[in-house]
Design a protein around this motif. Structure first.
Motif, PDB file in Angstrom:
ATOM      1  N   ARG A 176     -15.258  -5.130-116.276  1.00  0.00           N
ATOM      2  CA  ARG A 176     -14.573  -4.049-117.433  1.00  0.00           C
ATOM      3  C   ARG A 176     -14.192  -2.956-116.551  1.00  0.00           C
ATOM      4  N   LYS A 177     -15.166  -2.259-115.825  1.00  0.00           N
ATOM      5  CA  LYS A 177     -14.990  -1.063-115.470  1.00  0.00           C
ATOM      6  C   LYS A 177     -13.805  -1.015-114.368  1.00  0.00           C
ATOM      7  N   LEU A 178     -13.517  -2.161-113.573  1.00  0.00           N
ATOM      8  CA  LEU A 178     -12.316  -2.011-113.017  1.00  0.00           C
ATOM      9  C   LEU A 178     -11.046  -2.422-113.456  1.00  0.00           C
ATOM     10  N   GLY A 179     -11.236  -2.453-114.859  1.00  0.00           N
ATOM     11  CA  GLY A 179     -10.025  -2.435-115.769  1.00  0.00           C
ATOM     12  C   GLY A 179      -9.664  -1.143-116.550  1.00  0.00           C
ATOM     13  N   GLU A 180     -10.867  -0.229-116.093  1.00  0.00           N
ATOM     14  CA  GLU A 180     -10.429   1.001-116.846  1.00  0.00           C
ATOM     15  C   GLU A 180      -9.495   2.092-115.870  1.00  0.00           C
ATOM     16  N   PRO A 181      -8.618   2.719-116.768  1.00  0.00           N
ATOM     17  CA  PRO A 181      -7.652   3.622-115.685  1.00  0.00           C
ATOM     18  C   PRO A 181      -8.788   4.617-115.017  1.00  0.00           C
ATOM     19  N   VAL A 182      -8.238   5.384-114.137  1.00  0.00           N
ATOM     20  CA  VAL A 182      -9.007   6.330-113.332  1.00  0.00           C
ATOM     21  C   VAL A 182      -8.357   7.519-113.225  1.00  0.00           C
ATOM     22  N   ARG A 183      -9.074   8.542-113.010  1.00  0.00           N
ATOM     23  CA  ARG A 183      -8.429   9.945-112.850  1.00  0.00           C
ATOM     24  C   ARG A 183      -9.275  10.233-111.488  1.00  0.00           C
ATOM     25  N   VAL A 184      -8.460  10.831-110.694  1.00  0.00           N
ATOM     26  CA  VAL A 184      -8.866  11.808-109.396  1.00  0.00           C
ATOM     27  C   VAL A 184      -8.688  12.996-109.480  1.00  0.00           C
ATOM     28  N   HIS A 185      -8.957  13.901-108.526  1.00  0.00           N
ATOM     29  CA  HIS A 185      -8.919  15.295-108.491  1.00  0.00           C
ATOM     30  C   HIS A 185      -7.401  15.432-108.118  1.00  0.00           C
ATOM     31  N   ASN A 186      -6.643  16.123-108.743  1.00  0.00           N
ATOM     32  CA  ASN A 186      -5.151  16.523-108.578  1.00  0.00           C
ATOM     33  C   ASN A 186      -4.434  15.348-108.621  1.00  0.00           C
ATOM     34  N   ASP A 187      -4.557  14.489-109.546  1.00  0.00           N
ATOM     35  CA  ASP A 187      -3.782  13.172-109.696  1.00  0.00           C
ATOM     36  C   ASP A 187      -2.564  13.216-110.279  1.00  0.00           C
ATOM     37  N   ASP A 188      -1.964  14.732-110.870  1.00  0.00           N
ATOM     38  CA  ASP A 188      -0.737  14.721-111.339  1.00  0.00           C
ATOM     39  C   ASP A 188       0.487  14.187-110.579  1.00  0.00           C
ATOM     40  N   LYS A 189       0.355  14.828-109.339  1.00  0.00           N
ATOM     41  CA  LYS A 189       1.551  14.352-108.291  1.00  0.00           C
ATOM     42  C   LYS A 189       1.788  12.750-108.359  1.00  0.00           C
ATOM     43  N   ILE A 190       0.431  12.183-107.932  1.00  0.00           N
ATOM     44  CA  ILE A 190       0.545  10.726-107.805  1.00  0.00           C
ATOM     45  C   ILE A 190       1.075   9.920-108.940  1.00  0.00           C
ATOM     46  N   ARG A 191       0.604  10.465-110.034  1.00  0.00           N
ATOM     47  CA  ARG A 191       0.885   9.802-111.505  1.00  0.00           C
ATOM     48  C   ARG A 191       2.374   9.939-111.682  1.00  0.00           C
ATOM     49  N   ARG A 192       3.158  11.221-111.202  1.00  0.00           N
ATOM     50  CA  ARG A 192       4.422  11.516-111.315  1.00  0.00           C
ATOM     51  C   ARG A 192       5.205  10.595-110.365  1.00  0.00           C
ATOM     52  N   GLN A 193       4.631  10.397-109.027  1.00  0.00           N
ATOM     53  CA  GLN A 193       5.360   9.502-108.131  1.00  0.00           C
ATOM     54  C   GLN A 193       5.160   7.990-108.721  1.00  0.00           C
ATOM     55  N   LYS A 194       4.255   7.689-109.508  1.00  0.00           N
ATOM     56  CA  LYS A 194       4.174   6.447-109.928  1.00  0.00           C
ATOM     57  C   LYS A 194       5.199   6.213-111.235  1.00  0.00           C
ATOM     58  N   LEU A 195       5.443   7.232-111.974  1.00  0.00           N
ATOM     59  CA  LEU A 195       6.483   7.152-112.990  1.00  0.00           C
ATOM     60  C   LEU A 195       7.741   6.780-112.210  1.00  0.00           C
ATOM     61  N   GLN A 196       8.182   7.867-111.379  1.00  0.00           N
ATOM     62  CA  GLN A 196       9.415   7.559-110.754  1.00  0.00           C
ATOM     63  C   GLN A 196       9.454   6.306-109.873  1.00  0.00           C
ATOM     64  N   GLN A 197       8.532   5.709-109.611  1.00  0.00           N
ATOM     65  CA  GLN A 197       8.622   4.221-109.074  1.00  0.00           C
ATOM     66  C   GLN A 197       8.994   3.532-109.865  1.00  0.00           C
ATOM     67  N   GLN A 198       8.387   3.492-111.263  1.00  0.00           N
ATOM     68  CA  GLN A 198       8.697   2.602-112.303  1.00  0.00           C
ATOM     69  C   GLN A 198      10.070   2.686-112.960  1.00  0.00           C
ATOM     70  N   LYS A 199      10.546   4.016-112.957  1.00  0.00           N
ATOM     71  CA  LYS A 199      11.780   4.430-113.270  1.00  0.00           C
ATOM     72  C   LYS A 199      12.795   3.731-112.355  1.00  0.00           C
ATOM     73  N   SER A 200      12.732   3.689-111.159  1.00  0.00           N
ATOM     74  CA  SER A 200      13.711   3.368-110.154  1.00  0.00           C
ATOM     75  C   SER A 200      13.436   1.763-109.761  1.00  0.00           C
ATOM     76  N   GLY A 201      12.270   1.260-110.327  1.00  0.00           N
ATOM     77  CA  GLY A 201      12.112  -0.183-110.019  1.00  0.00           C
ATOM     78  C   GLY A 201      11.725  -0.467-108.503  1.00  0.00           C
ATOM     79  N   THR A 202      11.494   0.537-107.606  1.00  0.00           N
ATOM     80  CA  THR A 202      11.321   0.338-106.432  1.00  0.00           C
ATOM     81  C   THR A 202       9.671   0.089-106.009  1.00  0.00           C
ATOM     82  N   LYS A 203       9.593  -0.432-104.787  1.00  0.00           N
ATOM     83  CA  LYS A 203       7.955  -0.618-104.407  1.00  0.00           C
ATOM     84  C   LYS A 203       7.631   0.409-103.200  1.00  0.00           C
TER      85      LYS A 203
END
Length: 409
Positions: A176-203
Motif C-alpha cells: 500500500r505504501k508503494l501505491g501512495e504518491p510521493v513528494r520529494v524536495h523541489n519536486d515542482d519542476k518534475i511534476r510540471r515536466q510530467k504534466l507536459q509529458q501527459q499533455k503531449s502524449g510523449t514518453k
C-alpha cells in the motif's frame, strides 16, 4: 585498510542457513550491503545463536567475497554482549554501535570516507542523509523496514503450510505504501515536466543504467519504461550522478501557469519514493525470500503488483545484481503484473489496526498551527499562561545564526 585507521569489528548473529540466505535476515541484509558497497573495511564475525555450528555451514557461500570468522557469544567484547546484533565496535574501544539501521548507515559513511569517489554509495542515505536515521521507536517507516518486515518474512518461512497461506500484514502495508504518491524536495519542476509529458502524449526515454542492459543495446539506444517513465529517468539520472533530463528546454506557458495543487503527483519508483536508498537494500533480501517461498508454494502474486514491479526495478540498479551474485542470491524474473482490483487487496489478510493508525498519522504535518488544530479537533483545549520571567531577553544578533529561530534549520 590504512594503517592510521582503527580496525572496526562487525558482529552478526547466525542462527541457520536457509536457501540463499543466512538467518536472521538482519545478517543477510548486512552482508548484502557490504557486497553492494564493495566494502572490506570491517572484520566480520558471525556469532552463532546455537551451541554447536561448524565452519562449513557458514564459509562455503553466502558471505560473498568477504572473509568471515566464527566467534561464540562469550567471546564477544563486554560492551557487545548486552546489545542486540548487528553491532560494530572499534577494536579495543568501548564505543558500540548496535541495531540494523545504525550499523548500515555507519557502513555507508565509512565506505564513502575511505573512497570519496563513491558518491552513489553516499546517496543511499537519501535527502539530507536522513534515510532510516530515526529510530524504530518513533518512526513507523524505520520500524517497518528494520523490524516488522524481516520478522514477518522469517515467521512466514518457518510457519507450517496451513499457517502461511495469507500474505503477512506488514507485506500488505508495504504494498500500500508503494501505491501512495510521493513528494520529494523541489519536486515542482518534475511534476510540471510530467504534466507536459501527459499533455503531449510523449514518453521520456530512460537509459538503462545496469551493466547487463547496456551490453544488449547499441550505442545511443534507450529503453522505455511506462507509465512512470519520467520518474524512472529522474531516479536513474540520480543513480548515475547525471543531471535529470528535461522534458523540454522550458515548459509551455500554460504548464508554467498551472497551480501546484493541479499538477500530477509523482509515482513511487523505489521504497522511499523517487530515489534508491538503503531502505531498498534492507527490503530486497526480505522480499526476495518471501517471493521465492510464495512461488514454491504456488501462490498467486496478483495481489502484490506494486511489490513485484519494485522488485524488478531494483534489479536494474547498478551493482544490485552483482551484489546478489556475490551472495549467491538468485533473483527471480517476475512477469509484469496488472494492478489487482482494490477489493482483491482488501480481501487479503487485513492490515492490523495499529498499522493502519500509524499509516494515517504518517501524513500529519507538524508545527504549531497543525498541532493546535489537531488538539482542538479531538476536544483538547490548550491553556496559555504568561511567561514566568517576562524581563528575560536574548540578543539574537550576538548569537550564531544556526541557533536563531528565524534563521536556523
Amino acid at each position: 585498510m590504512k594503517d592510521n585507521v582503527a580496525e572496526e569489528h562487525l558482529y552478526l548473529a547466525f542462527s541457520h542457513q536457509y536457501r540463499d540466505s543466512i538467518f536472521p535476515l538482519h545478517t543477510s541484509i548486512s552482508l548484502f550491503l557490504l557486497s553492494y558497497c564493495d566494502c572490506k573495511l570491517f572484520k566480520v564475525f558471525l556469532v552463532p545463536t546455537g551451541e554447536d555450528v561448524g565452519d562449513q555451514c557458514v564459509t562455503k557461500n553466502l558471505a560473498g567475497d568477504l572473509e568471515v570468522h566464527l566467534i561464540s557469544r562469550c567471546q564477544l567484547p563486554v560492551v557487545v554482549q548486552s546489545c542486540s546484533l548487528p553491532a560494530v565496535v572499534v577494536k579495543d574501544d568501548k564505543f558500540c554501535r548496535a541495531g540494523l539501521s545504525v550499523v548500515l548507515r555507519h557502513i555507508i559513511q565509512k565506505t564513502f570516507e575511505a573512497d570519496p569517489s563513491k558518491k552513489d554509495v553516499l546517496e543511499l542515505l537519501g535527502f539530507k542523509k536522513t534515510c532510516l536515521k530515526a529510530c524504530a521507536e518513533v518512526s513507523q517507516w524505520t520500524r517497518l523496514c528494520e523490524i516488522s518486515i524481516p520478522l514477518a518474512v522469517e515467521r512466514f518461512l518457518t510457519a507450517s503450510p496451513e499457517h502461511c497461506q495469507a500474505i503477512p500484514p506488514d507485506i500488505l502495508l508495504f504494498e500500500r505504501k508503494l501505491g501512495e504518491p510521493v513528494r520529494v524536495h523541489n519536486d515542482d519542476k518534475i511534476r510540471r515536466q510530467k504534466l507536459q509529458q501527459q499533455k503531449s502524449g510523449t514518453k521520456a526515454a530512460v537509459p538503462l543504467p545496469c551493466e547487463e542492459a547496456t551490453e544488449e543495446l547499441k550505442p545511443g539506444e534507450v529503453h522505455e519504461h511506462s507509465p512512470s517513465s519520467l520518474e524512472l529517468s529522474v531516479a536513474f539520472s540520480k543513480l548515475l550522478a547525471q543531471e535529470a533530463p528535461d522534458a523540454a528546454n522550458r515548459e509551455a506557458p500554460h504548464i508554467r501557469r498551472t497551480k501546484t495543487s493541479d499538477l500530477p503527483l509523482l509515482d513511487h519508483v523505489f521504497a522511499e519514493g523517487l530515489y534508491f536508498t538503503v531502505a531498498d537494500l534492507v527490503l530486497l533480501p526480505c522480499i526476495h525470500q518471501f517471493l521465492v517461498s510464495s512461488k514454491k508454494q504456488g501462490k498467486n502474486l496478483l495481489s502484490l503488483p506494486l511489490i513485484s514491479s519494485w522488485y524488478r526495478r531494483v534489479q536494474e540498479v547498478p551493482g544490485v545484481k552483482k551484489a546478489a551474485g556475490k551472495c549467491n542470491m538468485e533473483l527471480l524474473q517476475l512477469p509484469e503484473l496488472m494492478s489487482a482490483p482494490e477489493k482483491q487487496l482488501q480481501d487479503s489478510t487485513p492490515v492490523p489496526d495499529e498499522l493502519e493508525e500509524d499509516n494515517e498519522d504518517s501524513h500529519f504535518i507538524g508545527g504549531p498551527r497543525p498541532t493546535m488544530t489537531k488538539l482542538m479537533e479531538n476536544g483538547i483545549e490548550a491553556k496559555f499562561s504568561p511567561h514566568p520571567c517576562p524581563n528575560w531577553t536574548l540578543d539574537w544578533t550576538s548569537l550564531p545564526s544556526a541557533v536563531s529561530p528565524a534563521e536556523g534549520e
